[in-house]
Design an enzyme around this catalytic site. Structure first.
Site, PDB file in Angstrom:
ATOM      1  N   LYS A   1     -26.178   5.952  17.620  1.00 43.97           N
ATOM      2  CA  LYS A   1     -26.042   5.023  19.139  1.00 43.97           C
ATOM      3  C   LYS A   1     -24.867   5.683  19.733  1.00 43.97           C
ATOM      4  O   LYS A   1     -24.863   6.435  20.741  1.00 43.97           O
ATOM      5  CB  LYS A   1     -26.163   3.737  18.401  1.00 43.97           C
ATOM      6  CG  LYS A   1     -27.613   2.601  19.276  1.00 43.97           C
ATOM      7  CD  LYS A   1     -27.341   1.552  19.357  1.00 43.97           C
ATOM      8  CE  LYS A   1     -28.137   1.058  18.156  1.00 43.97           C
ATOM      9  NZ  LYS A   1     -28.240  -0.057  17.639  1.00 43.97           N
TER      10      LYS A   1
ATOM     11  N   ASN B   1      -3.489  20.073  41.429  1.00 41.33           N
ATOM     12  CA  ASN B   1      -3.757  20.435  40.574  1.00 41.33           C
ATOM     13  C   ASN B   1      -5.092  19.929  40.440  1.00 41.33           C
ATOM     14  O   ASN B   1      -5.563  18.872  40.333  1.00 41.33           O
ATOM     15  CB  ASN B   1      -3.118  19.611  39.187  1.00 41.33           C
ATOM     16  CG  ASN B   1      -1.909  20.147  38.222  1.00 41.33           C
ATOM     17  OD1 ASN B   1      -1.213  21.119  39.013  1.00 41.33           O
ATOM     18  ND2 ASN B   1      -1.338  18.675  38.451  1.00 41.33           N
TER      19      ASN B   1
ATOM     20  N   SER C   1       1.789  15.626  40.242  1.00 45.03           N
ATOM     21  CA  SER C   1       2.202  16.193  39.106  1.00 45.03           C
ATOM     22  C   SER C   1       3.453  14.946  38.403  1.00 45.03           C
ATOM     23  O   SER C   1       3.920  14.904  39.449  1.00 45.03           O
ATOM     24  CB  SER C   1       3.341  17.522  38.569  1.00 45.03           C
ATOM     25  OG  SER C   1       4.425  17.487  37.860  1.00 45.03           O
TER      26      SER C   1
ATOM     27  N   HIS D   1     -16.073  41.637  32.552  1.00 45.86           N
ATOM     28  CA  HIS D   1     -14.598  41.156  31.086  1.00 45.86           C
ATOM     29  C   HIS D   1     -13.512  40.725  32.311  1.00 45.86           C
ATOM     30  O   HIS D   1     -12.238  41.333  32.235  1.00 45.86           O
ATOM     31  CB  HIS D   1     -14.391  42.666  31.113  1.00 45.86           C
ATOM     32  CG  HIS D   1     -15.663  43.538  30.164  1.00 45.86           C
ATOM     33  ND1 HIS D   1     -15.668  43.948  28.948  1.00 45.86           N
ATOM     34  CD2 HIS D   1     -16.528  44.022  31.421  1.00 45.86           C
ATOM     35  CE1 HIS D   1     -17.150  44.317  28.827  1.00 45.86           C
ATOM     36  NE2 HIS D   1     -17.176  44.823  30.070  1.00 45.86           N
TER      37      HIS D   1
HETATM   38  N1  ARG Z   1     -29.183  -1.841  14.211  1.00 42.83           N
HETATM   39  C1  ARG Z   1     -29.531  -1.460  13.683  1.00 42.83           C
HETATM   40  C2  ARG Z   1     -29.901   0.509  14.034  1.00 42.83           C
HETATM   41  O1  ARG Z   1     -29.223   0.349  14.925  1.00 42.83           O
HETATM   42  C3  ARG Z   1     -31.211  -1.954  14.031  1.00 42.83           C
HETATM   43  C4  ARG Z   1     -32.441  -2.248  12.704  1.00 42.83           C
HETATM   44  C5  ARG Z   1     -31.393  -2.482  11.321  1.00 42.83           C
HETATM   45  N2  ARG Z   1     -32.084  -2.537  10.324  1.00 42.83           N
HETATM   46  C6  ARG Z   1     -32.066  -2.534   8.947  1.00 42.83           C
HETATM   47  N3  ARG Z   1     -33.193  -2.357   8.868  1.00 42.83           N
HETATM   48  N4  ARG Z   1     -31.005  -3.623   8.940  1.00 42.83           N
HETATM   49  O2  ARG Z   1     -30.069   0.374  13.204  1.00 42.83           O
END
Ligand code: ARG
Length: 427
Positions: free
Chosen positions: A326, A287, A279, A157
């Site tokens: 991604k 810091n 600072s 705690h």
């Molecule tokens: N840039 C696309 C992705 O990351 C690649 C695959 C594209 N495939 C498609 N059927 N448009 O998904």
């Protein structure tokens, strides 16, 4: 945008193209070397099933050699006109080789192409993350060994509770990192199955040598079912980032503790001046921004995981939504790797105020030891507990060194079992 791989005549709406391609071409720059490797394995596989002759294969391999050299020297850039790295590779091969270049896409789709490039990238990123996690944990174990019996209050705690040590604290972070390594290895195992040859997600009418291609790329086995291979997109990324999250959660705790220990109020630890920032207005400030950002890294991962999970509510088959997996993947892995790599630097930059930590072990911290001692002498523990509670005001400070040495329950300060932890970290 004329000249897309899928161009069949008829203009595409420019705004639609910009909207759908967005920053994918930029993100794909980092997939390019992996896509080139996979493309080489794919064409060798095509040659083995008789779909490319020796001359075509040699020409294509030469083309890939050259693209790999250009990629390594920074001269092969994916551009907005390419849409993605897959198109960039095919366009470059067609431009260089003509007819044989046009054969490279036989029996594959960008859908399995992106899957395989991502997995190769992820395997490599996870290997780096595992190495960094191991190095961080070992640095903490070395610290635990050096400061095995350096007194530090143990808190519950955030209130002082019992005698503890820097050794116990540091080894505690190291073991959490060893646990994270289990998750990192499990995520690597999930990435270690080759999706190439599943094409658009339904296979193709060619008896592709999928096993040979997978072996050449260093995969342990295949994603067998093409629909499952497509469905793994995003799910694998969640597994990867969740493993990284686990390492960062251990580091968040380390950072949190340090941000307390380095305050003037605790003043147990001083960070090397080189690890602090200043600072713009307060001349007095040094810091510990670095540990605050190490603490925040975990939330970057949480955000990325939430983003991925939200995107994955999809039916079977490729959907363009998946392209958006991604950015959170790259963001999360970059954050994780950069953060884990800071651990040994921070560990090396800590100086301890041993006397202050010892003085923080006020008499009340020894109350539990006292009650346990009475119990060992035969007083029923509950009676011992009440007796010590009654006499709390007159309790004398115990001998911190003795107390630490005598905490011999396995894993505790007097028996840290650092060898066991080292064993867990040897790989
Ligand atoms: N840039 C696309 C992705 O990351 C690649 C695959 C594209 N495939 C498609 N059927 N448009 O998904």
């Amino acid at each position: 945008m004329a000249g897309n791989l899928w161009d069949k005549g008829g203009a595409s709406d420019t705004e639609m193209m910009r909207y759908t391609a967005r920053d994918d071409w930029q993100l794909d720059q980092r997939l390019l070397p992996y896509d080139l490797r996979a493309t080489r394995a794919h064409i060798r596989g095509l040659a083995r099933v008789g779909l490319l002759d020796a001359t075509e294969l040699t020409a294509l391999e030469g083309g890939i050699d050259e693209l790999e050299r250009h990629e390594a020297s920074g001269d092969f850039r994916v551009t907005p006109a390419d849409e993605d790295c897959h198109s960039a590779i095919e366009a470059a091969l067609v431009a260089k080789l003509g007819e044989s270049g046009k054969k490279v896409h036989t029996g594959r789709s960008r859908n399995d192409q992106v899957l395989v490039a991502l997995r190769l990238y992820e395997k490599s990123a996870l290997a780096n993350l595992a190495a960094a996690t191991q190095a961080g944990a070992l640095a903490l174990l070395d610290l635990a060994e050096r400061e095995a019996l350096t007194p530090l209050p143990g808190y519950t705690h955030l209130q002082r509770a019992v005698p503890s040590s820097i050794g116990l604290w540091a080894a505690g972070i190291a073991e959490s990192l060893a646990d994270a390594l289990i998750a990192i290895d499990a995520a690597s195992a999930q990435c270690d199955r080759c999706p190439l040859g599943t094409a658009a997600g339904y296979g193709v009418n060619i008896p592709l040598d999928r096993e040979g291609v997978a072996a050449e790329l260093g995969f342990g086995s295949l994603c067998v079912n093409p629909v499952a291979a497509q469905a793994s997109r995003g799910a694998v990324e969640v597994a990867v980032l969740t493993a990284a999250w686990q390492a960062l959660a251990a580091i968040r705790r380390f950072a949190w503790d340090l941000s307390l220990f380095t305050t003037a109020e605790f003043a147990f630890v001083q960070l090397d001046a080189a690890l602090t920032t200043g600072s713009s207005i307060m001349p007095n400030k040094r810091n510990p921004d670095v540990i605050e950002l190490m603490r925040a890294a975990c939330s970057v991962l949480q955000g990325a995981i939430a983003e991925l999970m939200g995107m994955l509510s999809l039916p079977s088959g490729y959907q363009r939504d998946l392209q958006l997996t991604k950015a959170p993947l790259f963001r999360g892995l970059d954050e994780a790797l950069a953060t884990v790599r800071m651990v040994p630097r921070v560990v090396a930059g800590m100086t301890f105020d041993r006397e202050r930590m010892r003085r923080a072990l006020t008499p009340d911290c020894f109350a539990t030891d006292r009650a346990v001692e009475l119990a060992i002498a035969g007083v029923p523990f509950r009676d011992a507990y009440r007796q010590v509670a009654r006499e709390l005001a007159s309790l004398e400070a115990g001998d911190a060194d003795r107390s630490l040495r005598e905490r011999t329950s396995p894993g505790a300060c007097g028996d840290l079992r650092l060898d066991r932890l080292r064993e867990r970290l040897s790989r």
